[in-house]
Structure formats: C-alpha cells, structure tokens
Design an enzyme around this catalytic site. Structure first.
Site, PDB file in Angstrom:
ATOM      1  N   GLU A  18      58.298  71.688  32.415  1.00 26.37           N
ATOM      2  CA  GLU A  18      58.338  72.304  33.508  1.00 26.37           C
ATOM      3  C   GLU A  18      59.670  73.180  33.735  1.00 26.37           C
ATOM      4  O   GLU A  18      60.857  72.922  32.981  1.00 26.37           O
ATOM      5  CB  GLU A  18      58.309  71.736  34.845  1.00 26.37           C
ATOM      6  CG  GLU A  18      56.532  71.703  35.340  1.00 26.37           C
ATOM      7  CD  GLU A  18      56.399  73.189  36.029  1.00 26.37           C
ATOM      8  OE1 GLU A  18      57.222  73.941  36.065  1.00 26.37           O
ATOM      9  OE2 GLU A  18      55.272  73.421  36.622  1.00 26.37           O
ATOM     10  N   ARG A 101      57.661  63.349  45.350  1.00 23.73           N
ATOM     11  CA  ARG A 101      58.660  63.648  44.637  1.00 23.73           C
ATOM     12  C   ARG A 101      58.755  65.172  44.684  1.00 23.73           C
ATOM     13  O   ARG A 101      58.080  66.082  45.188  1.00 23.73           O
ATOM     14  CB  ARG A 101      58.426  63.505  43.350  1.00 23.73           C
ATOM     15  CG  ARG A 101      57.206  64.028  42.554  1.00 23.73           C
ATOM     16  CD  ARG A 101      57.019  64.141  41.055  1.00 23.73           C
ATOM     17  NE  ARG A 101      55.900  64.510  40.391  1.00 23.73           N
ATOM     18  CZ  ARG A 101      55.526  65.628  40.218  1.00 23.73           C
ATOM     19  NH1 ARG A 101      56.592  66.838  40.431  1.00 23.73           N
ATOM     20  NH2 ARG A 101      54.594  66.119  39.473  1.00 23.73           N
ATOM     21  N   ASN A 103      58.834  69.013  43.044  1.00 23.71           N
ATOM     22  CA  ASN A 103      58.343  69.597  42.064  1.00 23.71           C
ATOM     23  C   ASN A 103      59.066  70.947  41.889  1.00 23.71           C
ATOM     24  O   ASN A 103      60.270  70.946  41.721  1.00 23.71           O
ATOM     25  CB  ASN A 103      56.728  70.077  42.417  1.00 23.71           C
ATOM     26  CG  ASN A 103      56.056  70.348  41.199  1.00 23.71           C
ATOM     27  OD1 ASN A 103      56.139  69.853  40.153  1.00 23.71           O
ATOM     28  ND2 ASN A 103      55.137  71.574  41.096  1.00 23.71           N
ATOM     29  N   GLU A 121      51.248  62.463  41.882  1.00 27.65           N
ATOM     30  CA  GLU A 121      49.786  62.617  41.541  1.00 27.65           C
ATOM     31  C   GLU A 121      49.296  61.259  40.922  1.00 27.65           C
ATOM     32  O   GLU A 121      49.719  60.598  40.508  1.00 27.65           O
ATOM     33  CB  GLU A 121      49.734  63.460  40.344  1.00 27.65           C
ATOM     34  CG  GLU A 121      49.874  64.859  40.821  1.00 27.65           C
ATOM     35  CD  GLU A 121      50.326  65.958  39.627  1.00 27.65           C
ATOM     36  OE1 GLU A 121      49.666  66.986  39.621  1.00 27.65           O
ATOM     37  OE2 GLU A 121      51.147  65.768  38.915  1.00 27.65           O
ATOM     38  N   ASN A 154      54.872  75.178  44.114  1.00 23.30           N
ATOM     39  CA  ASN A 154      55.246  75.411  42.992  1.00 23.30           C
ATOM     40  C   ASN A 154      56.005  76.671  42.693  1.00 23.30           C
ATOM     41  O   ASN A 154      56.992  76.819  43.392  1.00 23.30           O
ATOM     42  CB  ASN A 154      53.768  75.503  42.228  1.00 23.30           C
ATOM     43  CG  ASN A 154      53.839  74.465  40.684  1.00 23.30           C
ATOM     44  OD1 ASN A 154      54.622  74.671  40.421  1.00 23.30           O
ATOM     45  ND2 ASN A 154      52.683  73.961  40.491  1.00 23.30           N
ATOM     46  N   ASP A 204      50.536  77.978  38.460  1.00 19.84           N
ATOM     47  CA  ASP A 204      51.792  76.753  38.542  1.00 19.84           C
ATOM     48  C   ASP A 204      52.983  77.461  38.659  1.00 19.84           C
ATOM     49  O   ASP A 204      53.422  78.479  39.733  1.00 19.84           O
ATOM     50  CB  ASP A 204      51.793  76.244  36.924  1.00 19.84           C
ATOM     51  CG  ASP A 204      52.319  74.953  37.100  1.00 19.84           C
ATOM     52  OD1 ASP A 204      53.391  74.798  37.648  1.00 19.84           O
ATOM     53  OD2 ASP A 204      51.937  73.988  36.337  1.00 19.84           O
TER      54      ASP A 204
END
Length: 299
Positions: A18, A101, A103, A121, A154, A204
């Site tokens: 990511e 958490r 992202n 998740e 995101n 995303d």
C-alpha cells in the site's frame, strides 16, 4: 494506448502492499506492507527492496520536510528514521477503539498529514462497519477529526488548484469530493463524483496527474482507472496481471512512471499459482501523462 508497458519491479510479494510514494532525493519508491508490518524502499537503480520491520500494521508512509518519513502505525502517527530503523510515536487516535487501525494517508499541499482509520479486517474487505474516522495531523502535532462512521478510509488527494479534496471510503464504492480550504485544512460539501462499475470492484488508493485527472486502483478489480472529476467520466482503464491492486502513485525522474502496489492476502494456493506476482509492485510506462510530486509533512 498500445505504448503502455507494465513490469513487475519487486518480486518480494507483499501481503498487503500500500501507500506508494516517490522519494526523489533517494531515487526510490517507498511503500508499506500493512499486514507484513514493514516499510519498504525500492531503489530505481535496482536490487531488492530494503525493509524496516515495525511492531504494528503500518498503513501509510509520507516524506518529511526535515528528512526521513512519517508513518501511520496501528492507531498512531509516528516518525521513522530510516538508517537507524527508529520509530517514535507522535500521537495516538481512536484510543477507545482497540480493534481499529489506520489505513491510507497522504500529505496535503500545506504539509498536513491526512489519514483515516477502520476496524481490523476479519478477511479482506470484511470488517465491523462504520468504525473509522478521518484525521489530520498538523505540523505542531495537534490532530483534528473531520468525521466518523467510515468503513474503510482509503485513497485521498487534492486538486491542482488545492480547492478540492478527493477521498474514498472503499465500501461506498464511490470517489467523493469536498470543498477544501488550504489555509485551515477544513473540508466540507461532500459529494460523489464517480461510482464504480461492478467489474471495477472496490476503490482503493488514488493519485492525481498534472492534467487534474484522478487515477484509482481497484482492489479485486485488477486495474487502475483514470477519471475526470469534472465530468464524472472514466477516461481510461489499465489492467494489471494481478487482481488485488491496492494503490498508485507517479514517480521516476520526471514523474512519468506510475507505480502500483498489490496484495496477496486472502488468496489461496491455486489463485496464487495463477497470479505469482500478487503482492508485487508494478511500474507502468507510456501513459502519456505525468504526476504531481508528493508533499512532505511540515512537522
């Protein structure tokens, strides 16, 4: 666009790659492996990516004006000294939500670090809903919360005139825009500018090019799409050899290369055998557009 070329530049597969960001000074791409708990740096001069291991899921990385990096780690904003492999906490958020958490995160044109949270998740894209919030870390290390009730905070970026903030909450299947005040960092007047088609799957990570068009990585869609935020139309689709494309940024000498991260978490052996490059980072050349250099955190 027959000149578009895609190559996998890192073969060390991330579990959940990511937040790619180009570090011009190092001539390198910095990115994270969230569930692998690693910050990675791949040099354009070749060789395997270097990594720094951390003690919690690390979900985004950004440049820092004073050197090195800032990261989102668990529910902390933190500083990372690369050579020393030293992480120091700047501040905590979501203290009342032990299952949360951070992202994705990105620095705005004024040097503020925007990042959002989500519930951990159960499986990829399966989680307790509406647990996340969007935050900004200011240069004096104070934090502002913009809103809550977020599913998966995101992709984010800013328009070229800095008057619009673009944002993705993945499970809304929408790319949204807000009015943006660069002086204060305040956002308002949320609206949807693009709703994803079924085959595009889950929006995303995201970045903007020098023509003001947005590029969105489609998780489980195996592609990045180029959108016009003014008209809400999709202009281009670039398909990748992996399904779980997670984020994208421009980099290289003149920001004409696109880098796309991907994930392998949630894939069984058979799926992985069909997509051996899952979790790799891909370089796309020949797009005919350039990107905007990343802003460093001012604090």
């Amino acid at each position: 666009m027959s000149s578009v070329k895609i190559e996998c530049v890192t073969s060390e597969g991330c579990r959940l790659g990511e937040s790619p960001v180009w570090d011009e000074q190092e001539g390198a791409l910095v990115f994270v492996d969230i569930t692998g708990r690693k910050v990675c740096r791949w040099s354009a001069h070749g060789g395997p990516a270097q990594t720094v291991s951390v003690d919690a899921p690390v979900s985004s990385v950004a440049l820092r004006k004073s050197g090195d990096y800032v990261i989102t780690l668990g529910t902390r904003f933190a500083a990372l000294k690369w050579k020393e492999q030293l992480v120091t906490t700047i501040t905590h958020v979501d203290k009342d939500k032990p299952n949360n958490r951070f992202n994705d995160g990105k620095v705005d044109p004024a040097g503020r670090y925007f990042a959002g949270t989500m519930a951990e998740e159960i499986r990829p894209a399966v989680l307790e809903r509406h647990q996340g919030s969007l935050y900004t870390l200011f240069s004096d290390h104070s934090v502002v919360k913009h809103f809550d009730q977020v599913d998966i905070s995101n992709g984010l970026d800013w328009s070229l005139d800095h008057k619009t903030f673009f944002y993705i909450d993945s499970l809304s299947y929408s790319v949204d825009a807000f009015d943006y005040d660069l002086q204060t960092g305040k956002i308002g007047n949320r609206r949807s500018i693009y709703r994803l088609e079924k085959e595009e799957s889950i929006p995303d990570g995201m970045c903007i090019d020098t023509e003001g068009k947005l590029w969105v990585a489609c998780y489980d869609g195996g592609r990045v799409i180029r959108l016009d935020p003014e008209t809400g139309k999709r202009l281009q689709t670039v398909k990748l050899p992996v399904d779980k494309t997670t984020s994208c940024c421009f980099g290289g000498k003149d920001y004409s290369e696109m880098y796309v991260t991907s994930a392998s978490d949630g894939m069984d052996k058979e799926w992985l055998s069909r997509q051996p490059q899952a979790g790799g980072v891909f370089k796309i050349t020949g797009l005919g557009v350039k990107g905007v250099p990343p802003y460093p955190f001012a604090g």
